[in-house]
Design an enzyme around this catalytic site. Structure first.
Site, PDB file in Angstrom:
ATOM      1  N   SER A 258       0.825  -1.190   0.000  1.00  0.00           N
ATOM      2  CA  SER A 258       0.000   0.000   0.000  1.00  0.00           C
ATOM      3  C   SER A 258       0.876   1.264   0.000  1.00  0.00           C
ATOM      4  O   SER A 258       1.721   1.422  -0.865  1.00  0.00           O
ATOM      5  CB  SER A 258      -0.943  -0.060   1.207  1.00  0.00           C
ATOM      6  OG  SER A 258      -2.042   0.788   1.060  1.00  0.00           O
ATOM      7  N   ASP A 485      -8.769  -3.708  -6.440  1.00  0.00           N
ATOM      8  CA  ASP A 485      -8.261  -3.135  -5.198  1.00  0.00           C
ATOM      9  C   ASP A 485      -8.971  -1.818  -4.927  1.00  0.00           C
ATOM     10  O   ASP A 485      -8.980  -0.924  -5.776  1.00  0.00           O
ATOM     11  CB  ASP A 485      -6.755  -2.907  -5.316  1.00  0.00           C
ATOM     12  CG  ASP A 485      -6.091  -2.533  -4.004  1.00  0.00           C
ATOM     13  OD1 ASP A 485      -6.650  -1.705  -3.253  1.00  0.00           O
ATOM     14  OD2 ASP A 485      -5.007  -3.067  -3.726  1.00  0.00           O
ATOM     15  N   HIS A 513      -7.451  -5.556  -0.947  1.00  0.00           N
ATOM     16  CA  HIS A 513      -6.308  -4.639  -0.998  1.00  0.00           C
ATOM     17  C   HIS A 513      -5.026  -5.410  -0.768  1.00  0.00           C
ATOM     18  O   HIS A 513      -4.848  -6.033   0.277  1.00  0.00           O
ATOM     19  CB  HIS A 513      -6.500  -3.571   0.075  1.00  0.00           C
ATOM     20  CG  HIS A 513      -5.429  -2.529   0.116  1.00  0.00           C
ATOM     21  ND1 HIS A 513      -4.879  -1.982  -1.023  1.00  0.00           N
ATOM     22  CD2 HIS A 513      -4.809  -1.927   1.166  1.00  0.00           C
ATOM     23  CE1 HIS A 513      -3.969  -1.091  -0.675  1.00  0.00           C
ATOM     24  NE2 HIS A 513      -3.905  -1.038   0.633  1.00  0.00           N
TER      25      HIS A 513
END
Length: 544
Positions: A258, A485, A513
């Site tokens: 991320s 995502d 995610h």
């Protein structure tokens, strides 16, 4: 409340969600999850000072992040030459070692009395096989604790073959968790901040939202001091290079999820010759401005909602009447509108407001294993019980059952507002943008747009801006993107892989995610092979 631009790995969220599932089934109570002078762009130490002259061409192309000199400045040698005093982390973490790394508050003007102290933890390689070095991990955020991620997830959930060959290492970035955390509000003040209406219906509610943003920013300035101007991603990436050297590695090996992909890509841009094996999972595109990031995220969460609705339709307990995407969106909008007028009881003094419910829904979109919880939470809410949806919101904000917040949200704002100029300068700009955001997501768009106003009142001016990261000369870098995502939309991964001169894209056709260690043998096998041999998968490899 202020849910925009939070880029978190789903690993620790999924682990806590498992506890929520158990509690939801049994009825038991689930445990909780656990003012500087502004520097302008171009001043010494700012992002722009790292860009080469003429980096932006006459057509307005994005500037490129330039590598730092390979010759170490004399003033930085004491940091690179330090030795860490490792000791047992103690208690339930006795099998981990802990230490403290010193780094300059300001890399352009190091002063020992201003040094920041950064918390580090590791678990040594267990073998068999030759040790490959240290593997740093970062779970994202910005504001997520890398040490917490290591100790609670990566050191046990990463594949054994990787843990056998690498020392697993984590460092909380400056301003985060155990590394001189940025603080802004008391726990009670955070409760109030989290429930302020982010879909204001009139001028009075707009003033209330703006006042909340200003109070938060002023609290950060008062409680965090000059650290607030030195928590940028560029500075955190430079800290990583100090740790690499202190650990005795010539190259940095790293898995970032991320926001951790932006941190890792920034490292590669600054130190391309020191790039080892870098996995950037759930990738961000450094070329986007704050408004575009927030708008893309809005669309990403709408995509996740559509997947949730389709899955929901397969279950008898689906509260969305058939699970059609259009119906699901309308039902959620109606639900949020009812809460705006009549918050739900939760069995606690706190009530489930529209903003808290929105955050709870967003929290469940990070990982499809959380969808059963969301189905039950929405079902319960229809009968007047908002407790489970409130717990999903608390999970997102890292608020425990005692009412204590980690510093996730303060650190998140501090880094985001320093890395990019604000998405909007005032309420009028938000009003003009709301239709575009609502086009991206009818049920979430207005909340995302208004939440993106928060950086407009930040007490420290942004030192960064949109840019490209070519990292010329770096070893192959593996960029991983998930097609549905919500938090880091798939086009961002394609963009980053194309920017990096040695980028290699690995695509996961799936939901949720990030992709590593989330159930795809194809993804895990490709990443493990890369980490263990240095050989990336074939170009444009696609997994499901």
């Amino acid at each position: 409340m202020d849910t925009s631009r939070l880029f978190r790995t789903s690993g620790t969220l999924a682990a806590t969600a498992a506890l929520l599932i158990s509690a939801a089934v049994s009825g038991a109570a689930a445990p909780g999850t656990a003012a500087a002078r502004p520097r302008g762009v171009g001043e010494p130490g700012s992002f722009a000072s790292l860009l080469p002259p003429g980096a932006a061409d006459e057509q307005g192309a994005l500037p490129e992040l330039a590598p730092l000199p390979t010759v170490l400045p004399r003033a930085l040698r004491p940091y690179y030459d330090q030795r860490l005093a490792w000791h047992s982390c103690g208690g339930k973490r006795a099998d981990f070692e802990c230490a403290t790394l010193r780094a300059p508050l300001d890399y352009e003007a190091p002063q020992s009395h201003d040094d920041v102290k950064l918390a580090v933890s590791r678990k040594k390689a267990t073998g068999p096989g030759k040790r490959l070095g240290a593997l740093m991990v970062n779970p994202g955020g910005p504001g997520g604790s890398a040490i917490g991620f290591l100790q609670e997830y990566a050191a046990s959930s990463y594949p054994g073959a990787v843990r056998d060959r690498y020392d697993m290492v984590a460092m909380d970035p400056r301003g985060v968790a155990a590394s001189q955390p940025v603080t802004c509000l008391s726990d009670k003040e955070m409760d109030a901040y989290a429930q302020v209406d982010t879909t204001p219906d009139d001028a009075a509610e707009v003033r209330e939202l703006v006042a909340a943003f200003k109070k938060f920013a002023q609290g950060c300035a008062a409680r965090s001091g000059k650290l607030l101007g030195h928590v940028s991603t560029v500075e955190a990436a430079r800290d990583m290079d100090v740790l690499r050297a202190v650990l005795g590695d010539d190259k940095l090996h790293y898995v970032g999820a991320s926001y951790g992909t932006f941190l890792g890509a920034t490292y590669a841009g600054l130190f391309p010759s020191r790039v080892g094996r870098l996995v950037l999972d759930g990738a961000m595109d450094p070329g986007l401005d704050a408004r575009r990031i927030n708008r893309d995220q809005t669309a990403g969460f709408q995509t996740a909602l559509a997947s949730f609705a389709a899955d929901c339709a397969q279950h008898e307990d689906c509260p969305l009447e058939g699970g059609r995407t259009d119906v699901a969106g309308v039902r959620l909008q109606q639900f949020f509108q009812r809460l705006d007028q009549h918050p739900l009881a939760t069995g606690t003094p706190r009530r489930l407001t529209e903003s808290l419910a929105t955050t709870g829904v967003i929290s469940a979109m990070y990982d499809e294993t959380t969808w059963p919880i969301l189905r039950k939470a929405l079902h319960n809410a229809q009968t007047g019980d908002g407790a489970l949806l409130l717990r999903l919101s608390d999970l997102y904000y890292e608020r425990d059952q005692r009412g204590h917040y980690t510093n996730l949200m303060p650190a998140n704002s501090a880094v985001n507002c320093l890395d990019l100029p604000p998405a909007f300068r005032g309420p009028a700009a938000v009003r003009r943008a709301v239709p575009d955001f609502e086009k991206a997501s009818p049920s979430l768009g207005a909340s995302f747009a208004w939440s993106a106003l928060s950086c407009a009142y930040w007490p420290v001016r942004a030192t960064g801006g949109p840019h490209r990261i070519p990292a010329r000369g770096a070893a192959p870098i593996l960029v991983v993107g998930t097609t549905r995502d919500p938090a880091t939309p798939y086009p961002w991964a394609r963009a980053l892989a194309s920017q990096l001169s040695s980028g290699r894209l690995l695509t996961y056709d799936g939901d949720g995610h990030t992709a590593y260690t989330r159930g795809s043998r194809c993804v895990d096998g490709a990443i493990n092979d890369y980490l263990l041999t240095g050989t990336p998968p074939p170009a444009s490899r696609r997994c499901s």
